[in-house]
Design a protein around this motif. Structure first.
Motif, short mmCIF file in Angstrom:
data_model
loop_
_atom_site.label_atom_id
_atom_site.label_comp_id
_atom_site.label_asym_id
_atom_site.label_seq_id
_atom_site.Cartn_x
_atom_site.Cartn_y
_atom_site.Cartn_z
N GLY A 141 7.87 -1.72 -3.33
CA GLY A 141 6.52 -2.24 -3.50
C GLY A 141 6.03 -2.91 -2.23
O GLY A 141 6.81 -3.20 -1.31
N THR A 142 4.74 -3.15 -2.16
CA THR A 142 4.16 -3.77 -0.95
C THR A 142 3.63 -5.16 -1.22
O THR A 142 3.41 -5.93 -0.28
N ALA A 143 3.41 -5.52 -2.48
CA ALA A 143 2.87 -6.84 -2.81
C ALA A 143 3.94 -7.90 -2.69
O ALA A 143 5.11 -7.67 -3.03
N ALA A 192 -1.86 -6.06 -6.85
CA ALA A 192 -0.54 -5.44 -7.05
C ALA A 192 -0.55 -4.42 -8.20
O ALA A 192 0.51 -3.88 -8.55
N GLY A 238 -0.33 -1.40 -10.52
CA GLY A 238 0.30 -0.10 -10.34
C GLY A 238 1.61 -0.13 -9.58
O GLY A 238 2.30 0.88 -9.47
N GLN A 239 1.98 -1.29 -9.04
CA GLN A 239 3.22 -1.39 -8.28
C GLN A 239 4.39 -1.82 -9.16
O GLN A 239 4.21 -2.43 -10.21
N THR A 240 5.57 -1.52 -8.68
CA THR A 240 6.81 -2.02 -9.28
C THR A 240 7.49 -2.90 -8.25
O THR A 240 7.74 -2.47 -7.12
N LEU A 241 7.78 -4.15 -8.64
CA LEU A 241 8.33 -5.14 -7.72
C LEU A 241 9.67 -5.64 -8.23
O LEU A 241 9.89 -5.70 -9.45
#
Length: 467
Positions: free
Chosen positions: A415-417, A437, A439-442
């Motif tokens: 992820g980017t967040a 964030a 749609g992201q997976t963190l």
């Protein structure tokens, strides 16, 4: 606290933990196959070192097969070298009464149950391991795959994959993995394409460089059956080609060799079989540390950083095939960085287990619980962008009642967040999810470090799926 009182307390906690685990049915172990070019210490001692470490963790893996195979220093593999594998198993048998005290184990399962499935915390009997120690392909490379290359190892792999067991089989290739290639080749001769696909999908493989050839030809990738596996089954076989983490394992071992001498060599019968290094220390060990169920990483996802580094899917060093690798920048630096970060923890963990092998007493890892979740599988949380989630690790405990501390951190490569944690050392934390964030997976890690001997660690990975 006196030694006697501490021992009584530890045993009481162990028995209580064993009863609880039995009642709750501890998770099944991951299935592990090792392909080793184990050799005399004056030829290549690192396989012997890794085999000793593996036996010290026999309660964490269902060791399905120990297969001798070719490597850089042996093609063909000399059959008499297999004695070194049996020497380690013999040493394990001597240390078993002490090792079993770590989990309060009083006896062994029946032969039928032991060969069926094993749960975490169970130490298998030495005869079980001897029954799983077999010869694999004696000759290396793709040229040897074919009608005359079947072996007890390839036949065992076929039987294992055909068992009614949904768990994947992780193959740790300390040498060449052409015994697996031969098993797949044999299945291709007698089964339909769909049946072959189903068979291959049972396996995951982690190779320590590419040793399916002699050292002089190591750069001629086309000689290797590993290339055939990556090319023919690229969509069905999870293949990790380690070029980076294993070298760092060797170098860090040399830097910490004094600790090996003081806390591993000579500790129990296993420690007496742990040889001095020649080229590097335990270069093959990342292949099974990757599978170790300590809560840090899920081996089904090689992008999760753990004691075996970090990998991304990309082009292999043969410039023809793709796999999960860490040989190119910036992935190599990231993977080596994680290896350096975690190395003191993995070494402490090993040294603590050798203390158990030697004395039948020692320290236990803390037990991490986050939002009521405990175990090697990650905790998955669905959340909304721009919101705050609460993570509660207040139920984390230490079996020996040692003090401990926590550290929360995010793995930034997924992820980017960037998550905001209000206090990374609190037992209860509030985590703010950025508004962008969605749609992201963190991924977050809760890391527990105890204040007992060797400062043992445990982990819990938290996967935040942002909706």
């Amino acid at each position: 606290m006196t030694t006697i009182l501490r021992t009584i307390l530890s045993l009481t906690l162990l028995l209580g933990a064993a009863t609880t685990c039995h009642a709750q049915k501890a998770p099944l172990k991951p299935r592990l196959v090792v392909c080793t070019d184990i050799a005399p210490a004056d030829v290549e001692p690192d396989d012997m070192e890794s085999m000793v470490r593996l036996m010290a963790y026999a309660d964490m893996f269902e060791i399905e097969a120990l297969i001798t195979t070719v490597g850089w220093n042996c093609d063909p593999y000399p059959g008499e070298w297999s004695q070194y594998m049996y020497r380690v198993i013999d040493a394990y048998e001597k240390d078993l009464p002490h090792l079993m005290k770590r989990s309060g184990q009083k006896g062994f399962l029946s032969q039928k149950k032991e060969t069926g499935s094993q749960r975490m915390g169970y130490w298998p009997c030495a005869d079980y391991l001897r029954s799983r120690a077999v010869m694999g392909s004696m000759y290396g490379g793709i040229r040897s795959i074919g009608e005359r290359n079947d072996s007890p190892g390839s036949e065992l792999l076929i039987r294992l994959a055909d068992e009614d067991d949904s768990r994947p089989i992780y193959v740790a290739a300390w040498g060449g993995a052409n015994t697996l290639a031969q098993a797949i080749w044999r299945v291709k001769q007698t089964r339909t394409p769909e049946e072959v696909k189903k068979f291959v999908r049972k396996f995951r493989i982690y190779t320590i460089t590419d040793q399916d050839m002699d050292y002089a030809h190591r750069m001629d990738r086309a000689r290797s059956s590993h290339q055939w596996l990556r090319r023919e089954f690229k969509d069905d076989l999870q293949f990790i080609w380690d070029e980076g983490t294993w070298q760092e394992q060797c170098e860090l071992g040399k830097q910490h060799w004094t600790q090996h001498q003081q806390n591993i060599q000579g500790k129990g019968a296993l420690g007496r079989e742990y040889p001095n290094y020649k080229w590097g220390v335990e270069g093959d060990t990342p292949s099974f540390l990757y599978v170790l169920p300590n809560g840090l990483n899920d081996p089904e996802d090689p992008s999760q950083a753990g004691w075996a580094g970090y990998h991304q899917r990309g082009l292999c060093p043969d410039s023809l095939t793709t796999a999960w690798t860490s040989w190119q920048e910036p992935v190599r630096t990231i993977s080596v960085g994680y290896k350096q970060r975690f190395y003191p923890d993995e070494l402490n963990d090993f040294m603590a287990r050798m203390e158990w092998a030697d004395k039948g007493e020692g320290n236990h890892n803390p037990i991490v619980r986050v939002n009521g979740h405990h175990g090697p599988s990650p905790l998955v949380i669905h959340a909304k962008a721009g919101k705050t989630i609460r993570l509660d690790a207040s139920k984390t405990t230490d079996p020996d009642r040692d003090a401990f501390h926590l550290l929360w951190w995010q793995q930034p490569e997924i992820g980017t967040a960037k998550l905001t944690i209000d206090d990374t050392r609190n037992v209860v934390v509030n985590v703010s999810i950025p508004a962008d964030a969605a749609g992201q997976t963190l991924h977050l890690i809760c890391e527990a470090s105890d204040h007992g001997p060797f400062n043992l660690k445990s982990y819990q990975r938290i996967i935040v799926i942002v909706e």
